[in-house]
Design an enzyme around this catalytic site. Structure first.
Site, short mmCIF file in Angstrom:
data_model
loop_
_atom_site.label_atom_id
_atom_site.label_comp_id
_atom_site.label_asym_id
_atom_site.label_seq_id
_atom_site.Cartn_x
_atom_site.Cartn_y
_atom_site.Cartn_z
N GLY A 288 6.60 7.07 1.50
CA GLY A 288 7.54 8.02 2.27
C GLY A 288 8.64 6.78 2.18
O GLY A 288 9.97 6.26 3.17
N ARG A 289 7.74 5.63 2.13
CA ARG A 289 9.09 4.41 1.86
C ARG A 289 8.70 3.23 0.62
O ARG A 289 8.75 2.17 0.50
CB ARG A 289 8.84 3.37 3.20
CG ARG A 289 7.41 3.51 3.93
CD ARG A 289 7.50 2.08 4.96
NE ARG A 289 6.27 1.72 6.39
CZ ARG A 289 5.99 0.80 6.69
NH1 ARG A 289 6.58 -0.22 6.97
NH2 ARG A 289 5.04 0.77 6.90
N LYS B 123 7.86 -2.17 -0.94
CA LYS B 123 7.19 -1.07 -0.06
C LYS B 123 9.03 -1.35 1.13
O LYS B 123 8.49 -2.20 1.25
CB LYS B 123 6.21 -1.51 0.59
CG LYS B 123 5.81 -0.95 1.67
CD LYS B 123 4.67 -1.78 2.67
CE LYS B 123 4.17 -0.91 3.99
NZ LYS B 123 2.55 -1.10 4.06
N GLY C 208 12.98 5.11 5.79
CA GLY C 208 12.06 4.07 4.66
C GLY C 208 12.17 2.50 3.90
O GLY C 208 11.63 2.47 2.90
N ARG D 239 4.30 -4.72 -3.90
CA ARG D 239 3.07 -4.26 -4.08
C ARG D 239 2.54 -4.24 -5.22
O ARG D 239 3.18 -3.55 -6.47
CB ARG D 239 2.00 -3.69 -2.85
CG ARG D 239 3.32 -3.50 -1.91
CD ARG D 239 1.95 -2.72 -1.13
NE ARG D 239 2.12 -1.24 -0.57
CZ ARG D 239 1.60 -0.39 -0.34
NH1 ARG D 239 0.97 -0.51 0.90
NH2 ARG D 239 1.69 1.21 -0.31
N ASP E 204 -5.32 8.88 3.84
CA ASP E 204 -4.46 9.12 3.39
C ASP E 204 -3.98 7.05 2.61
O ASP E 204 -3.25 6.92 1.85
CB ASP E 204 -3.32 8.98 3.42
CG ASP E 204 -2.95 8.62 4.64
OD1 ASP E 204 -3.57 9.57 5.77
OD2 ASP E 204 -1.94 8.13 4.86
N ASN E 205 -5.30 5.90 3.48
CA ASN E 205 -4.53 4.93 3.04
C ASN E 205 -6.23 4.38 2.63
O ASN E 205 -6.30 2.91 2.65
CB ASN E 205 -4.75 4.11 5.11
CG ASN E 205 -3.86 4.37 5.49
OD1 ASN E 205 -2.74 4.92 4.71
ND2 ASN E 205 -3.74 4.49 6.30
#
Length: 485
Positions: free
Chosen positions: A93-94, A109, A122, A172, A248-249
């Site tokens: 999403g961002r 990010k 975002g 990242r 999702d993490n």
């Protein structure tokens, strides 16, 4: 474009999977970006010369304002379970993937909205970007598998969170940002071809040795389960709490991924919740091992159509507890300076944790002070005893501990040296991060630089920075962190 920048050639391995896995997405320019911190070791990993950071184009590139000619930025789709509830489609999403360099994906990010932003802007704020940058460095220094953070670029551009905040982009770096939720996405869509494509990509690129196994997909699940169990064991023995262990993490490579409301344990309390958005305590310190296993089972469910049978899937998952417990025992053994493993060691650790909880001992500070203890009583005992309300409970444990040391003929100097190499003097306490954030908001980035130095070598003495290893001030103990960033 400078000659240095023109030498960068980003591969697009993830993009080659097809448009169903990611959407091409140009970053949204960040007004007047400025570089406030970079990690030289991460630049070395990528093969980026140090002089890059001195060029204005460096900030332009890693804020998303400048896109390399051969780069195809993209945002990935995935789904996931959030706080134990199926959340459906999520996605970057961002975060925007620039491409791959030296075997590592580079991701921005906070570079603006994507098709998966779900009405979000975002953007990332300076506060959370500094926390992720510093904690990534801290985990590298601690030797814990993690994504990396290359740099932070900041801007005066404001967005609204609980209050108006300035924005930033953290760059990242990881071999892959594929998550457990990446596989769940295709399983719950009942798209077996896409599920197989993703699994084949992950196995072929990151686990090629599994191609020779009888069941590569079961072998993949077994390997990811093992890595996840060992990762959580590492977290537990440094007192790290992730704060939001949604599927999702969770990294398919067993890396610490997505630094949000994390925290390092201070006053020891197994039920401590570092994320004030976690109202049920699902992601407390004590729950992390169980949640790690739960997430592996969620991944197993997603891979079941490829593995073929429930029995083979369950067999791959069943090793989690054993792997976790073995790694945990190994790490505790090192933290206590024990050269051998003996019956009763598990009980010795459990007894210590009860003493720590009863006295609310600071996790990092206590173990660092314990690293100085000798086999004979000395003034060093008083340093530990002065931390306790119930000194008798500590005295009883120290008696057991010294008996255990005597049973293997432990030599003080050698043991103390070993313990100082695994019990950090410095961790990223919330109040230290907050001080760095508040200084940065005033355009003073010296605290970030100081913390970078300390966290890169957290086991060294750094005597000139003794205050950074002290017990937290009263105001620091009350800090609360949420998912908002």
């Amino acid at each position: 474009m400078s000659s240095l920048l023109s030498t960068l050639r980003l591969a697009d391995a993830f993009g080659s999977l097809g448009t169903e896995f990611s959407t091409p997405q140009q970053p949204t320019p960040l007004p007047n970006p400025k570089l406030i911190a970079f990690d030289q070791s991460c630049m070395n990993l990528l093969g980026i010369p140090e002089e890059f950071a001195q060029q204005a184009e460096f900030a332009e590139l890693f804020s998303g304002n400048l896109v390399l000619p051969e780069s195809t930025p993209r945002a990935a789709v995935y789904s996931g379970h959030q706080f134990g509830v199926w959340a459906g489609q999520l996605g970057d999403g961002r975060a925007i993937l620039l491409g791959e360099l030296a075997g590592n994906e580079i991701q921005l990010k906070g570079a603006g909205p994507t098709p998966y932003s779900r009405m979000g802007d975002g953007r990332a704020v300076l506060r959370s970007s500094i926390r992720e940058f510093l904690c990534s460095a801290a985990m590298v220094g601690l030797g814990i598998p993690t994504t990396r953070a290359l740099c932070i670029t900041a801007s005066d551009y404001m967005v609204m969170r609980e209050q108006p905040e300035s924005t930033a982009v953290v760059t990242r770096v990881a071999p892959s940002f594929v998550r457990f939720g990446s596989f769940e996405h295709w399983f719950y869509r009942d798209d077996l071809p896409a599920l197989r494509t993703l699994a084949d990509h992950v196995i072929g690129k990151y686990f090629p040795e599994l191609l020779n196994s009888d069941s590569p997909y079961a072998a993949l699940l077994r390997e990811v389960t093992k890595r996840t169990a060992e990762l959580v064991a590492h977290w537990q023995t440094v007192g790290f709490m992730h704060g939001v262990l949604n599927t999702d993490n969770m990294s398919i490579l067993g890396l610490t991924l997505d630094y949000g409301p994390f925290g390092f344990m201070e006053a020891f309390n197994p039920q401590h919740i570092c994320n004030h958005s976690d109202h049920q305590g699902r992601y407390s310190y004590a729950m992390q091992p169980q949640i790690g296993e739960w997430n592996c089972y969620a991944l197993g469910q997603a891979l079941l159509p490829l593995i073929g049978t429930v029995e083979d899937t369950t067999a791959a998952l069943s090793q989690y507890k054993e792997v976790f417990e073995l790694k945990l025992a190994e790490l505790w053994q090192a933290k206590l300076g024990l050269a051998t493993r003996q019956d009763g060691d598990t009980e010795l650790v459990a007894a210590l944790l009860k003493v720590m909880q009863r006295n609310q001992l600071d996790f990092t500070y206590f173990f660092r002070q314990l690293s100085h203890l000798g086999t004979a009583q000395s003034d060093r005992d008083n340093v530990l005893r002065d931390l306790c309300v119930d000194r008798e409970s500590l005295d009883q444990w120290l008696l057991q501990y010294r008996q255990r040391l005597a049973s293997e003929g432990s030599q003080d100097a050698a043991r103390q040296t070993r313990m100082k190499q695994v019990n950090p003097k410095f961790v990223l306490r919330n109040y230290l991060a907050q001080q760095a954030i508040e200084a940065a908001q005033k355009n003073d980035f010296s605290e970030i630089q100081t913390l970078q130095t300390l966290l890169a070598k957290p086991f060294d003495e750094h005597e000139q920075h003794e205050s950074y290893a002290a017990l937290p001030p009263d105001w620091g103990r009350a800090l609360s962190v949420s998912c908002s960033s």
